[in-house]
Design a protein around this motif. Sequence first.
Motif, short mmCIF file in Angstrom:
data_model
loop_
_atom_site.label_atom_id
_atom_site.label_comp_id
_atom_site.label_asym_id
_atom_site.label_seq_id
_atom_site.Cartn_x
_atom_site.Cartn_y
_atom_site.Cartn_z
N SER A 152 -18.46 13.95 52.79
CA SER A 152 -17.06 13.55 52.80
C SER A 152 -16.13 14.76 52.73
O SER A 152 -16.24 15.58 51.83
N GLY A 153 -15.25 14.89 53.71
CA GLY A 153 -14.25 15.94 53.73
C GLY A 153 -14.76 17.30 54.16
O GLY A 153 -14.03 18.28 54.11
N ASP A 173 -25.29 9.49 50.96
CA ASP A 173 -23.84 9.60 50.80
C ASP A 173 -23.18 10.52 51.83
O ASP A 173 -22.13 11.09 51.59
N GLU A 174 -23.81 10.70 52.98
CA GLU A 174 -23.25 11.49 54.06
C GLU A 174 -23.21 10.63 55.32
O GLU A 174 -24.06 9.76 55.51
N ILE A 175 -22.25 10.90 56.18
CA ILE A 175 -22.20 10.25 57.48
C ILE A 175 -23.05 11.09 58.41
O ILE A 175 -22.86 12.31 58.51
#
Length: 163
Positions: free
Chosen positions: A148-149, A121-123
């Motif tokens: 995210s963010g 769930d991370e880029i």
Amino acid sequence: MRGSLVRRAYRAGPGVGEGLDATTAVGLKVLTLLLALSAGGCSWSFAVGSLVDEERTGSTAASAVSPLSPDLGTEDWRRAKGALSVALDPHGNGSTVNWDNPETTLRGTFTPVGQPFVKSDEICRAFLATVTGQGSATSLQGTACRPSGEEWAIRDVKPWRRA
């Protein structure tokens, strides 16, 4: 008539701040303010690292500042992180981004390698990096990820050896 008696009986008791002389009311307000301020002080924070006397302990804060090199100080790493963020941006053009710190003469580059990918769930994105200064040059390869963010964080980094 009965309703008016109830209202009078209810209003007869002192409410908050009612029935007190002016000095006592002011004293209670000041006490409340002081309690609120002292309780709020419990949430203050400061950097503990700044309390360490580096000359006496023989250690430097720079050794734990950056995963790239123990030579990078706080300001060097701040500048490098900015370049890392621009270089790895999935919407960027994929070109090399430079950083430097004239005060320490350290400088470096980040070059994204390949396309961004999703992991846990991370880029994430692979990169090549250089750190140059103080008579040495280091080439590195690694991967950084961004929840995210949040900011990019280097997940792994190791020396890069050209094939």
